[in-house]
Design an enzyme around this catalytic site. Structure first.
Site, PDB file in Angstrom:
ATOM      1  N   GLY A  46       0.835  -1.190   0.000  1.00 22.39           N
ATOM      2  CA  GLY A  46       0.000   0.000   0.000  1.00 22.39           C
ATOM      3  C   GLY A  46       0.871   1.241   0.000  1.00 22.39           C
ATOM      4  O   GLY A  46       2.065   1.177   0.304  1.00 22.39           O
ATOM      5  N   GLN A  51       2.911   9.923   1.591  1.00 28.98           N
ATOM      6  CA  GLN A  51       4.202   9.256   1.435  1.00 28.98           C
ATOM      7  C   GLN A  51       4.941   9.699   0.176  1.00 28.98           C
ATOM      8  O   GLN A  51       6.131   9.441   0.046  1.00 28.98           O
ATOM      9  CB  GLN A  51       4.032   7.739   1.435  1.00 28.98           C
ATOM     10  CG  GLN A  51       3.626   7.203   2.800  1.00 28.98           C
ATOM     11  CD  GLN A  51       3.474   5.712   2.764  1.00 28.98           C
ATOM     12  OE1 GLN A  51       2.424   5.189   2.424  1.00 28.98           O
ATOM     13  NE2 GLN A  51       4.545   5.020   3.117  1.00 28.98           N
ATOM     14  N   CYS A  88       6.719  -0.599   6.558  1.00 26.50           N
ATOM     15  CA  CYS A  88       6.258   0.621   5.907  1.00 26.50           C
ATOM     16  C   CYS A  88       7.327   1.109   4.942  1.00 26.50           C
ATOM     17  O   CYS A  88       8.518   1.110   5.273  1.00 26.50           O
ATOM     18  CB  CYS A  88       5.988   1.694   6.969  1.00 26.50           C
ATOM     19  SG  CYS A  88       5.404   3.261   6.312  1.00 26.50           S
ATOM     20  N   LEU A  89       6.902   1.543   3.759  1.00 24.81           N
ATOM     21  CA  LEU A  89       7.847   2.056   2.772  1.00 24.81           C
ATOM     22  C   LEU A  89       8.544   3.330   3.254  1.00 24.81           C
ATOM     23  O   LEU A  89       9.634   3.650   2.797  1.00 24.81           O
ATOM     24  CB  LEU A  89       7.145   2.302   1.433  1.00 24.81           C
ATOM     25  CG  LEU A  89       6.622   1.048   0.740  1.00 24.81           C
ATOM     26  CD1 LEU A  89       5.799   1.415  -0.487  1.00 24.81           C
ATOM     27  CD2 LEU A  89       7.761   0.108   0.368  1.00 24.81           C
ATOM     28  N   HIS A 130      -3.504   0.563   7.823  1.00 22.90           N
ATOM     29  CA  HIS A 130      -2.171   1.184   7.798  1.00 22.90           C
ATOM     30  C   HIS A 130      -2.189   2.452   6.944  1.00 22.90           C
ATOM     31  O   HIS A 130      -1.694   3.506   7.369  1.00 22.90           O
ATOM     32  CB  HIS A 130      -1.158   0.171   7.252  1.00 22.90           C
ATOM     33  CG  HIS A 130       0.235   0.672   7.153  1.00 22.90           C
ATOM     34  ND1 HIS A 130       1.240   0.237   7.992  1.00 22.90           N
ATOM     35  CD2 HIS A 130       0.825   1.554   6.305  1.00 22.90           C
ATOM     36  CE1 HIS A 130       2.368   0.842   7.669  1.00 22.90           C
ATOM     37  NE2 HIS A 130       2.152   1.642   6.642  1.00 22.90           N
ATOM     38  N   GLU A 131      -2.760   2.357   5.750  1.00 22.36           N
ATOM     39  CA  GLU A 131      -2.774   3.512   4.838  1.00 22.36           C
ATOM     40  C   GLU A 131      -3.702   4.612   5.343  1.00 22.36           C
ATOM     41  O   GLU A 131      -3.383   5.795   5.218  1.00 22.36           O
ATOM     42  CB  GLU A 131      -3.145   3.076   3.422  1.00 22.36           C
ATOM     43  CG  GLU A 131      -2.199   2.056   2.808  1.00 22.36           C
ATOM     44  CD  GLU A 131      -0.720   2.393   2.920  1.00 22.36           C
ATOM     45  OE1 GLU A 131      -0.350   3.586   2.902  1.00 22.36           O
ATOM     46  OE2 GLU A 131       0.083   1.448   3.033  1.00 22.36           O
ATOM     47  N   HIS A 134      -1.893   6.605   7.803  1.00 23.10           N
ATOM     48  CA  HIS A 134      -1.015   7.597   7.163  1.00 23.10           C
ATOM     49  C   HIS A 134      -1.776   8.888   6.871  1.00 23.10           C
ATOM     50  O   HIS A 134      -1.228   9.979   7.009  1.00 23.10           O
ATOM     51  CB  HIS A 134      -0.443   7.062   5.847  1.00 23.10           C
ATOM     52  CG  HIS A 134       0.835   6.331   5.984  1.00 23.10           C
ATOM     53  ND1 HIS A 134       1.995   6.898   6.478  1.00 23.10           N
ATOM     54  CD2 HIS A 134       1.157   5.038   5.669  1.00 23.10           C
ATOM     55  CE1 HIS A 134       2.961   6.007   6.474  1.00 23.10           C
ATOM     56  NE2 HIS A 134       2.485   4.869   5.994  1.00 23.10           N
TER      57      HIS A 134
END
Length: 182
Positions: A46, A51, A88-89, A130-131, A134
């Site tokens: 995701g 991000q 996480c990216l 998770h997203e 963010h």
């Protein structure tokens, strides 16, 4: 479309609540495509607009071969909890056990402004939560117990990617948010 640089922990855009999308136009469609391209290239499960430096309530996901996006999400979470590894990216090389709801019903819009409802469980539920976090300026490390959070922060400080003297690397996004460039 284009793969964009992913913002890393320490970048202020990751800690701000993103703005609701009000205009469903070609620029928004380009943002969704850039998010998708960047997520797939990374690769990740995701990616949220903050991000890549865009403070809008938009995210994409790629779970079990299903690629999708959601705009202005609202979530209904199950009472049942799952515990699993999460990364996480924006926090490269970090994975920790994180508690999440086992299933979720997410409502929002697609890039054309049409209503969309997503029913997800297990990994898809984890990715959606998770997203959405963010979009609220919350990172998965904020959800960890005290000991795991301390270990994660130590790992971040010792990482090569965190930047010189602990300063985040700030990048500029090609996307506009409400007419303002960020």
């Amino acid at each position: 479309m284009a793969v964009q640089p992913i913002r890393l922990f320490g970048d202020p855009v990751l800690r701000k609540r993103a703005t609701e999308v009000t205009t469903f136009d070609r620029e928004l469609q380009r943002l969704v495509q850039d998010l998708t391209d960047t997520m797939l290239e990374a690769p990740g499960a995701g990616l949220a607009a903050p991000q890549i430096g865009v403070s809008l309530r938009v995210f994409t996901w790629n779970v079990d071969g299903e690629v999708g996006h959601l705009i202005n999400p609202t979530l209904e979470l199950s009472q049942e909890i799952q515990d699993g590894l999460e990364g996480c990216l924006s926090l490269p090389e970090l994975t920790y056990e994180c508690k999440r709801a086992m299933s979720v019903v997410a409502q929002g819009f697609d890039m054309h402004g049409d209503p969309l409802t997503i029913h997800g469980s297990e990994l898809l539920a984890r990715a959606i939560q998770h997203e959405t976090d963010h979009l609220d300026g919350v990172l998965f490390i904020d959800k960890l117990d005290t000991d795991a959070r301390k270990a994660a922060m130590r790992q971040i400080r010792e990482s090569d990617w965190f930047g010189d003297a602990g300063q985040p690397q700030i990048k500029v996004s090609p996307h506009r948010t409400n007419g303002f460039g960020f």
